[in-house]
Motif scaffolding. Sequence first.
Motif, PDB file in Angstrom:
ATOM      1  N   ALA A 277       0.820  -1.208   0.000  1.00  0.00           N
ATOM      2  CA  ALA A 277       0.000   0.000   0.000  1.00  0.00           C
ATOM      3  C   ALA A 277       0.853   1.257   0.000  1.00  0.00           C
ATOM      4  CB  ALA A 277      -0.912  -0.006   1.226  1.00  0.00           C
ATOM      5  N   ARG A 278       0.238   2.338  -0.474  1.00  0.00           N
ATOM      6  CA  ARG A 278       0.846   3.656  -0.354  1.00  0.00           C
ATOM      7  C   ARG A 278       0.193   4.366   0.828  1.00  0.00           C
ATOM      8  NH1 ARG A 278       1.757   6.190  -6.422  1.00  0.00           N
ATOM      9  NH2 ARG A 278       2.555   4.297  -7.406  1.00  0.00           N
ATOM     10  N   GLY A 279       1.001   5.086   1.593  1.00  0.00           N
ATOM     11  CA  GLY A 279       0.474   5.809   2.737  1.00  0.00           C
ATOM     12  C   GLY A 279       0.469   4.971   4.005  1.00  0.00           C
ATOM     13  N   ARG A 280       0.409   5.645   5.134  1.00  0.00           N
ATOM     14  CA  ARG A 280       0.464   4.974   6.422  1.00  0.00           C
ATOM     15  C   ARG A 280      -0.839   4.254   6.748  1.00  0.00           C
ATOM     16  NH1 ARG A 280       3.452   5.332  11.189  1.00  0.00           N
ATOM     17  NH2 ARG A 280       2.252   4.850  13.077  1.00  0.00           N
ATOM     18  N   VAL A 281      -1.985   4.839   6.378  1.00  0.00           N
ATOM     19  CA  VAL A 281      -3.282   4.269   6.731  1.00  0.00           C
ATOM     20  C   VAL A 281      -3.465   2.896   6.099  1.00  0.00           C
ATOM     21  CG1 VAL A 281      -5.778   4.519   6.479  1.00  0.00           C
ATOM     22  CG2 VAL A 281      -4.402   6.490   7.157  1.00  0.00           C
ATOM     23  N   HIS A 282      -3.272   2.804   4.798  1.00  0.00           N
ATOM     24  CA  HIS A 282      -3.427   1.517   4.118  1.00  0.00           C
ATOM     25  C   HIS A 282      -2.361   0.517   4.567  1.00  0.00           C
ATOM     26  CE1 HIS A 282      -6.130   2.362   0.360  1.00  0.00           C
ATOM     27  NE2 HIS A 282      -6.727   2.605   1.508  1.00  0.00           N
ATOM     28  N   ALA A 283      -1.138   1.012   4.822  1.00  0.00           N
ATOM     29  CA  ALA A 283      -0.071   0.107   5.258  1.00  0.00           C
ATOM     30  C   ALA A 283      -0.430  -0.529   6.600  1.00  0.00           C
ATOM     31  CB  ALA A 283       1.246   0.873   5.366  1.00  0.00           C
ATOM     32  N   ARG A 284      -0.942   0.270   7.530  1.00  0.00           N
ATOM     33  CA  ARG A 284      -1.324  -0.268   8.837  1.00  0.00           C
ATOM     34  C   ARG A 284      -2.463  -1.281   8.696  1.00  0.00           C
ATOM     35  NH1 ARG A 284      -4.793   0.229  13.163  1.00  0.00           N
ATOM     36  NH2 ARG A 284      -3.784   0.085  15.216  1.00  0.00           N
ATOM     37  N   THR A 285      -3.419  -0.969   7.836  1.00  0.00           N
ATOM     38  CA  THR A 285      -4.544  -1.883   7.626  1.00  0.00           C
ATOM     39  C   THR A 285      -4.058  -3.210   7.053  1.00  0.00           C
ATOM     40  OG1 THR A 285      -5.977   0.015   7.213  1.00  0.00           O
ATOM     41  CG2 THR A 285      -6.804  -2.142   6.554  1.00  0.00           C
ATOM     42  N   GLU A 286      -3.128  -3.159   6.106  1.00  0.00           N
ATOM     43  CA  GLU A 286      -2.601  -4.388   5.521  1.00  0.00           C
ATOM     44  C   GLU A 286      -1.833  -5.208   6.551  1.00  0.00           C
ATOM     45  OE1 GLU A 286      -0.425  -3.704   1.942  1.00  0.00           O
ATOM     46  OE2 GLU A 286      -2.213  -3.170   0.790  1.00  0.00           O
ATOM     47  N   VAL A 287      -1.122  -4.546   7.448  1.00  0.00           N
ATOM     48  CA  VAL A 287      -0.404  -5.259   8.507  1.00  0.00           C
ATOM     49  C   VAL A 287      -1.390  -6.003   9.401  1.00  0.00           C
ATOM     50  CG1 VAL A 287       0.883  -4.912  10.661  1.00  0.00           C
ATOM     51  CG2 VAL A 287       1.687  -3.853   8.540  1.00  0.00           C
ATOM     52  N   PHE A 288      -2.478  -5.343   9.785  1.00  0.00           N
ATOM     53  CA  PHE A 288      -3.449  -5.994  10.663  1.00  0.00           C
ATOM     54  C   PHE A 288      -4.249  -7.061   9.930  1.00  0.00           C
ATOM     55  CE2 PHE A 288      -2.364  -2.958  13.831  1.00  0.00           C
ATOM     56  CZ  PHE A 288      -2.773  -3.522  15.033  1.00  0.00           C
ATOM     57  N   LEU A 289      -4.411  -6.928   8.617  1.00  0.00           N
ATOM     58  CA  LEU A 289      -5.026  -8.003   7.844  1.00  0.00           C
ATOM     59  C   LEU A 289      -4.170  -9.264   7.922  1.00  0.00           C
ATOM     60  CD1 LEU A 289      -6.415  -6.284   4.621  1.00  0.00           C
ATOM     61  CD2 LEU A 289      -7.643  -7.938   6.027  1.00  0.00           C
ATOM     62  N   ALA A 290      -2.853  -9.094   7.847  1.00  0.00           N
ATOM     63  CA  ALA A 290      -1.950 -10.237   7.963  1.00  0.00           C
ATOM     64  C   ALA A 290      -2.055 -10.875   9.347  1.00  0.00           C
ATOM     65  CB  ALA A 290      -0.507  -9.793   7.696  1.00  0.00           C
ATOM     66  N   LEU A 291      -2.158 -10.048  10.382  1.00  0.00           N
ATOM     67  CA  LEU A 291      -2.323 -10.569  11.738  1.00  0.00           C
ATOM     68  C   LEU A 291      -3.633 -11.342  11.867  1.00  0.00           C
ATOM     69  CD1 LEU A 291      -1.152  -7.344  13.613  1.00  0.00           C
ATOM     70  CD2 LEU A 291       0.045  -9.540  13.674  1.00  0.00           C
ATOM     71  N   CYS A 292      -4.695 -10.788  11.277  1.00  0.00           N
ATOM     72  CA  CYS A 292      -5.997 -11.467  11.312  1.00  0.00           C
ATOM     73  C   CYS A 292      -5.936 -12.811  10.598  1.00  0.00           C
ATOM     74  CB  CYS A 292      -7.067 -10.585  10.670  1.00  0.00           C
ATOM     75  SG  CYS A 292      -7.553  -9.133  11.631  1.00  0.00           S
ATOM     76  N   LEU A 293      -5.279 -12.845   9.441  1.00  0.00           N
ATOM     77  CA  LEU A 293      -5.195 -14.091   8.684  1.00  0.00           C
ATOM     78  C   LEU A 293      -4.463 -15.165   9.480  1.00  0.00           C
ATOM     79  CD1 LEU A 293      -5.573 -15.826   6.192  1.00  0.00           C
ATOM     80  CD2 LEU A 293      -3.534 -14.746   5.194  1.00  0.00           C
ATOM     81  N   ARG A 294      -3.415 -14.777  10.199  1.00  0.00           N
ATOM     82  CA  ARG A 294      -2.687 -15.779  10.998  1.00  0.00           C
ATOM     83  C   ARG A 294      -3.611 -16.419  12.038  1.00  0.00           C
ATOM     84  NH1 ARG A 294      -0.781 -20.011  11.516  1.00  0.00           N
ATOM     85  NH2 ARG A 294      -0.395 -20.537  13.695  1.00  0.00           N
TER      86      ARG A 294
END
Length: 313
Positions: A277-294
């Motif tokens: 993602a570009r930007g901090r907002v989308h980057a943080r969301t993608e990080v938490f999506l990865a945490l959720c998937l785990r």
Amino acid sequence: MNAAATETVPLFEHLEFEFLLEYDVFAPSKRGRTRVHQPPDLFRGFLHCYYKDVYGTRPVARELQHGLVWYYCGLDKPPSRDTVDRFLTDLEHVIDDVFDSLVEQAAARGLLDSTYSIDSTHVEAIQYNDAASWNYDPTAEEYYYGFGCTIVSTGAKIPIAAEFTQAKQANKETAMRVTRDALAVDTPIWMLGDSAYDILDWHDLLLAAGVVPIAPYNPRNTDDPKDIKYRVEDRIKKHSEDIRLKQSILDETYNDRTGVERTNDAVKDCGLGHVCARGRVHARTEVFLALCLRIVVAITNYERGNGPGCEKL
């Protein structure tokens, strides 16, 4: 049903995503063009894509156009790239609640244990993300362009608290906040951290909660270092005159800290290492999506009678 769809259907059958609908952020806008969202369904779509190593709004939208993938994720039709992009933006407002709900579902299944571990890891970003910065990773002894993430894990590589940070090394405030979030899930017996968590307030917070913190003592620049291996050996004297901990027990327990490193690696395989993602907002969301998937993978394996620590279904 094609292979891609059948493989990921089990990811969702035992989990509750309906809570997403409770948030107003997903309601149609009152002004201008109506924004139609299907929160649980698009969330399933993102989980499917991350499980298949598909990242970024354009590749996600392309993947959800294929065959019956969109259908078995519960969507009425393949979403457009604009719909995927808007959903990712809106998801940022509730991703913490989604993560917390999945942690609760893991806890309800008895997947957590009495030892928590905390650690920070690096999150590499694409070069076009202007919100990222160059940071030094002392573990790898090299610089990287991106962000950081502090994670508390327990059980079979299950993250239960986390925070997205500008750099890998978390400051004191982040360490305290993530620790409080972890204690809100349940009270463990032990909390493990490396020498970066040789923080007096961190130790006192845990001891006051009835948790034994174990972090190697870091003498820093003191001229009179204490004759201890772990900070808790000194701090526990200030909390109780009767309790003493054998260093052999502390050593044996601290060896379990490698569990959080394995969790970090597992989450990276779920997308933490692919923040497109570009930007901090989308980057943080993608990080938490990865945490959720785990967590989703761990719960699904448990429900299917497999080891929850397995990283694949």
